[in-house]
Design an enzyme around this catalytic site. Structure first.
Site, PDB file in Angstrom:
ATOM      1  CE  LYS A 112      -3.201  -6.650   5.851  1.00 44.49           C
ATOM      2  NZ  LYS A 112      -3.047  -5.387   5.095  1.00 44.49           N
ATOM      3  N   GLY A 116      -8.316  -6.058   0.626  1.00 42.85           N
ATOM      4  CA  GLY A 116      -8.015  -5.650  -0.747  1.00 42.85           C
ATOM      5  C   GLY A 116      -7.117  -6.573  -1.540  1.00 42.85           C
ATOM      6  N   GLY A 117      -5.923  -6.844  -1.027  1.00 41.14           N
ATOM      7  CA  GLY A 117      -4.893  -7.474  -1.857  1.00 41.14           C
ATOM      8  C   GLY A 117      -4.996  -8.971  -2.031  1.00 41.14           C
ATOM      9  CE  LYS A 119      -7.050   3.297   4.632  1.00 44.42           C
ATOM     10  NZ  LYS A 119      -7.695   2.971   3.342  1.00 44.42           N
ATOM     11  CD  GLU A 172      -1.473  -8.524   3.788  1.00 50.57           C
ATOM     12  OE1 GLU A 172      -1.246  -7.550   3.062  1.00 50.57           O
ATOM     13  OE2 GLU A 172      -2.619  -8.849   4.166  1.00 50.57           O
ATOM     14  N   GLY A 203       0.802  -1.217   0.000  1.00 54.41           N
ATOM     15  CA  GLY A 203       0.000   0.000   0.000  1.00 54.41           C
ATOM     16  C   GLY A 203       0.832   1.263   0.000  1.00 54.41           C
ATOM     17  CB  SER A 204      -0.136   4.743  -0.819  1.00 58.38           C
ATOM     18  OG  SER A 204      -1.269   4.820   0.033  1.00 58.38           O
TER      19      SER A 204
END
Length: 243
Positions: free
Chosen positions: A109, A111-112, A136, A118, A42-43
């Site tokens: 979590k 998204g990915g 968040k 993880e 992520g960013s």
């Protein structure tokens, strides 16, 4: 929203504040020379990598491992030392973002689709620290995001049937690839599915119930795993420590 606009009364200038960058800056304080650091994706993680790599001698003393192909590639691009988790028994710190986290530092979590890897890294770490912007943070995790499950391919009918039996109001959708015909395959060669609830069940019960379904590898609820969170927002950056 990751940013907000701040007006300076002295200069009348408009400053754009990046919450995720501010969270990454505060997270840097937890890292010591010579440590083994795990990173998610992520960013905010990209910001953290940039901040670390800007301090050359400090960066060279660190060893990194990541659950994310993109993050590993970026670490290598920055010239940082990267190893695989299979050669390690523990990490000093694991940093990651999330879609939602509550005041007890439980997180979703979704998204990915790499939550299995993880969780392995998070469980290896002496400290698991969630980082990100205040958008968040919620009082209680809800059904805004699906619970993602990784499923052994041969177990798909059994898993889907079990979920529909226990959670009849839920909707389960198999993730499909937009690059090829067929289902999306995880890094571990398994299927991924999203469970959409009308109301998120009790977390402690959900955490165990989904894991106990034969054929489920892992799910994307990180229940009771994080020790700290670094959250940046309009009121500044907060360090939240698990009670």
């Amino acid at each position: 929203m990751d940013k907000y606009i701040k007006f300076s009364p002295d200069t009348n200038l408009v400053q754009m504040i990046d919450y995720k960058l501010e969270a990454a800056k505060a997270s840097l304080d937890f890292i010591k020379e010579g440590q083994i650091i795990g990173l998610g994706a992520g960013s905010t993680i990209v910001h953290l990598v940039n901040l670390i790599s800007a301090r050359k001698e400090f960066a060279e003393s660190l060893t990194f491992v990541s659950s994310s192909f993109k993050t590993r590639s970026y670490l290598l691009e920055k010239g940082l030392k990267v190893v695989y988790s299979s050669v390690l028994s523990k990490l000093d710190i694991y940093f990651d973002g999330c879609d939602q986290l509550d005041s007890d530092l439980n997180a979703l979590k979704s998204g990915g689709g790499i939550h299995t890897s993880e969780k392995i890294l998070a469980s290896m770490a002496s400290a698991f620290i969630l980082i990100g912007d205040e958008g968040k943070m919620v009082t209680k995790l809800d059904h805004t995001y699906p619970l993602v499950i990784e499923i052994l391919q041969e177990a798909l009918p059994v898993v889907l049937g079990h979920i529909q039996s226990v959670y009849p109001d839920s909707v389960v959708k198999l993730r499909m690839s937009n690059q090829k015909d067929g289902a999306l395959i995880s890094d571990n060669g398994n299927l991924l599915a999203d469970i959409h609830f009308t109301e998120l069940p009790k977390l402690s019960t959900l955490n165990i119930a989904i894991k106990m379904i034969p054929g489920v590898v892992e799910h994307s609820l990180f229940y009771g795993m994080a020790s700290k969170a670094v959250i940046a927002g309009v009121q500044g950056t907060r360090i939240i420590i698990k009670a």
